[in-house]
Design an enzyme around this catalytic site. Structure first.
Site, PDB file in Angstrom:
ATOM      1  N   ASN A 110       5.976   5.227   3.581  1.00 49.02           N
ATOM      2  CA  ASN A 110       4.685   5.921   3.624  1.00 49.02           C
ATOM      3  C   ASN A 110       4.875   7.359   3.184  1.00 49.02           C
ATOM      4  OD1 ASN A 110       1.921   6.508   4.412  1.00 49.02           O
ATOM      5  ND2 ASN A 110       2.755   7.506   6.241  1.00 49.02           N
ATOM      6  N   HIS A 112       3.281  11.017   3.990  1.00 50.99           N
ATOM      7  CA  HIS A 112       2.430  11.684   4.985  1.00 50.99           C
ATOM      8  C   HIS A 112       2.347  13.174   4.650  1.00 50.99           C
ATOM      9  CE1 HIS A 112       0.510  12.470   8.810  1.00 50.99           C
ATOM     10  NE2 HIS A 112       1.339  13.477   8.965  1.00 50.99           N
ATOM     11  N   SER A 139       6.050  14.440   3.505  1.00 53.07           N
ATOM     12  CA  SER A 139       7.243  13.677   3.865  1.00 53.07           C
ATOM     13  C   SER A 139       7.085  12.226   3.444  1.00 53.07           C
ATOM     14  CB  SER A 139       7.443  13.692   5.393  1.00 53.07           C
ATOM     15  OG  SER A 139       7.476  15.015   5.904  1.00 53.07           O
ATOM     16  N   ASP A 148       3.891   7.522  12.145  1.00 53.99           N
ATOM     17  CA  ASP A 148       4.425   8.698  11.457  1.00 53.99           C
ATOM     18  C   ASP A 148       5.765   9.138  12.053  1.00 53.99           C
ATOM     19  OD1 ASP A 148       2.213   8.817   9.750  1.00 53.99           O
ATOM     20  OD2 ASP A 148       1.098  10.127  11.106  1.00 53.99           O
TER      21      ASP A 148
HETATM   22  N1  NHR Z   1       1.513   2.022  10.960  1.00 47.34           N
HETATM   23  C1  NHR Z   1       2.613   2.144  11.697  1.00 47.34           C
HETATM   24  N2  NHR Z   1       2.857   1.198  12.595  1.00 47.34           N
HETATM   25  N3  NHR Z   1       3.469   3.182  11.596  1.00 47.34           N
HETATM   26  C2  NHR Z   1       3.204   4.167  10.713  1.00 47.34           C
HETATM   27  O1  NHR Z   1       4.054   5.185  10.635  1.00 47.34           O
HETATM   28  C3  NHR Z   1       2.060   4.101   9.899  1.00 47.34           C
HETATM   29  C4  NHR Z   1       1.218   2.983  10.064  1.00 47.34           C
HETATM   30  C5  NHR Z   1       0.043   2.865   9.314  1.00 47.34           C
HETATM   31  C6  NHR Z   1      -0.314   3.867   8.442  1.00 47.34           C
HETATM   32  C7  NHR Z   1       0.024   6.115   7.456  1.00 47.34           C
HETATM   33  C8  NHR Z   1      -0.414   7.233   8.418  1.00 47.34           C
HETATM   34  C9  NHR Z   1      -0.340   8.628   7.801  1.00 47.34           C
HETATM   35  O2  NHR Z   1       0.487   8.870   6.903  1.00 47.34           O
HETATM   36  C10 NHR Z   1       0.496   4.983   8.292  1.00 47.34           C
HETATM   37  C11 NHR Z   1       1.700   5.104   9.007  1.00 47.34           C
HETATM   38  C12 NHR Z   1      -3.860   6.035   9.452  1.00 47.34           C
HETATM   39  C13 NHR Z   1      -3.973   6.548  10.723  1.00 47.34           C
HETATM   40  C14 NHR Z   1      -5.196   6.284  11.570  1.00 47.34           C
HETATM   41  O3  NHR Z   1      -5.412   6.926  12.584  1.00 47.34           O
HETATM   42  C15 NHR Z   1      -2.921   7.288  11.235  1.00 47.34           C
HETATM   43  C16 NHR Z   1      -1.771   7.495  10.458  1.00 47.34           C
HETATM   44  C17 NHR Z   1      -1.665   6.964   9.179  1.00 47.34           C
HETATM   45  C18 NHR Z   1      -2.730   6.243   8.683  1.00 47.34           C
HETATM   46  N4  NHR Z   1      -6.052   5.295  11.196  1.00 47.34           N
HETATM   47  C19 NHR Z   1      -7.261   4.900  11.919  1.00 47.34           C
HETATM   48  C20 NHR Z   1      -7.039   3.508  12.569  1.00 47.34           C
HETATM   49  O4  NHR Z   1      -7.705   3.240  13.583  1.00 47.34           O
HETATM   50  C21 NHR Z   1      -8.453   4.753  11.001  1.00 47.34           C
HETATM   51  C22 NHR Z   1      -8.803   6.026  10.283  1.00 47.34           C
HETATM   52  C23 NHR Z   1      -9.762   5.770   9.135  1.00 47.34           C
HETATM   53  O5  NHR Z   1     -10.103   4.594   8.845  1.00 47.34           O
HETATM   54  O6  NHR Z   1     -10.138   6.758   8.498  1.00 47.34           O
HETATM   55  O7  NHR Z   1      -6.272   2.707  12.029  1.00 47.34           O
HETATM   56  O8  NHR Z   1      -1.058   9.553   8.256  1.00 47.34           O
HETATM   57  C1  GAR Z   2      -2.501  11.818   0.370  1.00 47.94           C
HETATM   58  O1  GAR Z   2      -2.572  13.197   0.613  1.00 47.94           O
HETATM   59  C2  GAR Z   2      -1.594  11.162   1.378  1.00 47.94           C
HETATM   60  O2  GAR Z   2      -0.481  11.951   1.726  1.00 47.94           O
HETATM   61  C3  GAR Z   2      -2.526  11.043   2.538  1.00 47.94           C
HETATM   62  O3  GAR Z   2      -3.780  10.694   1.992  1.00 47.94           O
HETATM   63  C4  GAR Z   2      -3.856  11.167   0.654  1.00 47.94           C
HETATM   64  C5  GAR Z   2      -4.113   9.989  -0.247  1.00 47.94           C
HETATM   65  O4  GAR Z   2      -4.450  10.423  -1.537  1.00 47.94           O
HETATM   66  N1  GAR Z   2      -2.088  10.005   3.415  1.00 47.94           N
HETATM   67  C6  GAR Z   2      -2.438   9.931   4.663  1.00 47.94           C
HETATM   68  O5  GAR Z   2      -3.084  10.804   5.226  1.00 47.94           O
HETATM   69  C7  GAR Z   2      -2.002   8.678   5.325  1.00 47.94           C
HETATM   70  N2  GAR Z   2      -2.674   8.536   6.547  1.00 47.94           N
HETATM   71  P1  GAR Z   2      -4.491   9.377  -2.727  1.00 47.94           P
HETATM   72  O6  GAR Z   2      -5.350   8.195  -2.279  1.00 47.94           O
HETATM   73  O7  GAR Z   2      -5.151  10.139  -3.836  1.00 47.94           O
HETATM   74  O8  GAR Z   2      -3.097   8.960  -3.024  1.00 47.94           O
END
Ligand code: NHR
Ligand code: GAR
Length: 216
Positions: A110, A112, A139, A148
């Site tokens: 991923n 982040h 990262s 994360d």
């Molecule tokens: N899943 C796991 N188990 N571990 C990680 O490290 C993950 C993951 C799924 C996604 C990306 C992550 C980021 O880079 C990622 C890492 C979505 C949310 C979130 O709160 C948090 C972190 C990340 C992605 N999602 C809400 C949910 O209920 C919905 C938010 C929305 O739809 O806008 O899933 O930040």
């Molecule tokens: C990027 O900034 C990525 O790091 C972030 O969303 C954007 C996606 O842009 N990811 C997260 O926040 C994961 N939860 P993109 O769709 O243009 O690649």
């Protein structure tokens, strides 16, 4: 070396996907192919980017499933139809269950938008500004069940500028994300980076800290 099969998961614009298409997908000597792009949202612009590049697309709408577990079971089935070597989250916005994440242990990464372990979760740019930080970054990490919280492979840093807004900061960071994500995927495809039992290994050596992408 065999060509690595990549499945990319997106939810939105897909600019990081575009960087992977431009810098990794079927590029001579990189040995990696994006075999499918899967979105949980039918309106994700990244789907059009994939189609334009001749890559298979799939939509799996999480709202069509009664639970996170049911969605993730279907998602895992769909991903596995493509027999990927690596699963790449590129702006994918659904938290994944431990079962799914463990199924791809060492094979899911991923990007982040923060210098992990700082600023896990969402709205990272806003929080960095509110805290008056001098530095921000992105990262790339192996995904584990801890949100994360997986082992970090590489980071890129940018300065916070005096007149930055969350939008300007996000935009400047995105430009760097488009450099760091392809760089990491190339290291995986070339089998230079792997997740070992103690952490991330580069050329067989355990990293004591994340790699730092040189600024340009
Ligand atoms: N899943 C796991 N188990 N571990 C990680 O490290 C993950 C993951 C799924 C996604 C990306 C992550 C980021 O880079 C990622 C890492 C979505 C949310 C979130 O709160 C948090 C972190 C990340 C992605 N999602 C809400 C949910 O209920 C919905 C938010 C929305 O739809 O806008 O899933 O930040
Ligand atoms: C990027 O900034 C990525 O790091 C972030 O969303 C954007 C996606 O842009 N990811 C997260 O926040 C994961 N939860 P993109 O769709 O243009 O690649």
């Amino acid at each position: 070396m065999k060509i690595k099969r990549l499945v990319v998961l997106i939810s939105g614009s897909g600019s990081n996907l575009q960087a992977l298409i431009d810098q990794v997908h079927l590029i001579p000597k990189v040995l990696a192919e994006i075999v499918a792009v899967i979105s949980n949202r039918a309106d994700a612009y990244g789907l059009e980017r994939a189609t334009a590049a001749g890559i298979n697309t799939q939509v799996l709408d999480h709202k069509a499933f009664p639970s996170r577990e049911a969605f993730d079971q279907a998602l895992q089935g769909l991903i596995d139809e493509y027999a990927p070597d690596y699963v790449i989250l590129a702006g994918f916005m659904r938290i994944l269950t431990a079962d799914l994440v463990n199924h791809y242990h060492g094979r899911m990464i991923n990007i982040h938008p923060s210098l992990l372990p700082d600023y896990k979760g969402t709205r990272t740019h806003e929080r960095v500004l509110a805290d008056g930080k001098a530095e921000h970054g992105a990262s790339v990490h192996f995904v584990t069940a801890e949100l994360d919280g997986g082992p970090v492979i590489m980071q890129v840093k940018i300065p916070v500028l005096p007149h930055d807004t969350p939008e300007s900061l996000a935009q400047r960071l995105l430009t760097q994300e488009h450099r760091i994500y392809p760089a990491v995927v190339k290291l995986l495809a070339n089998e230079q980076v792997r997740l070992g039992t103690q952490g991330v290994e580069l050329d067989g050596q355990l990293l004591t800290q994340p790699l730092l992408l040189p600024s340009n």
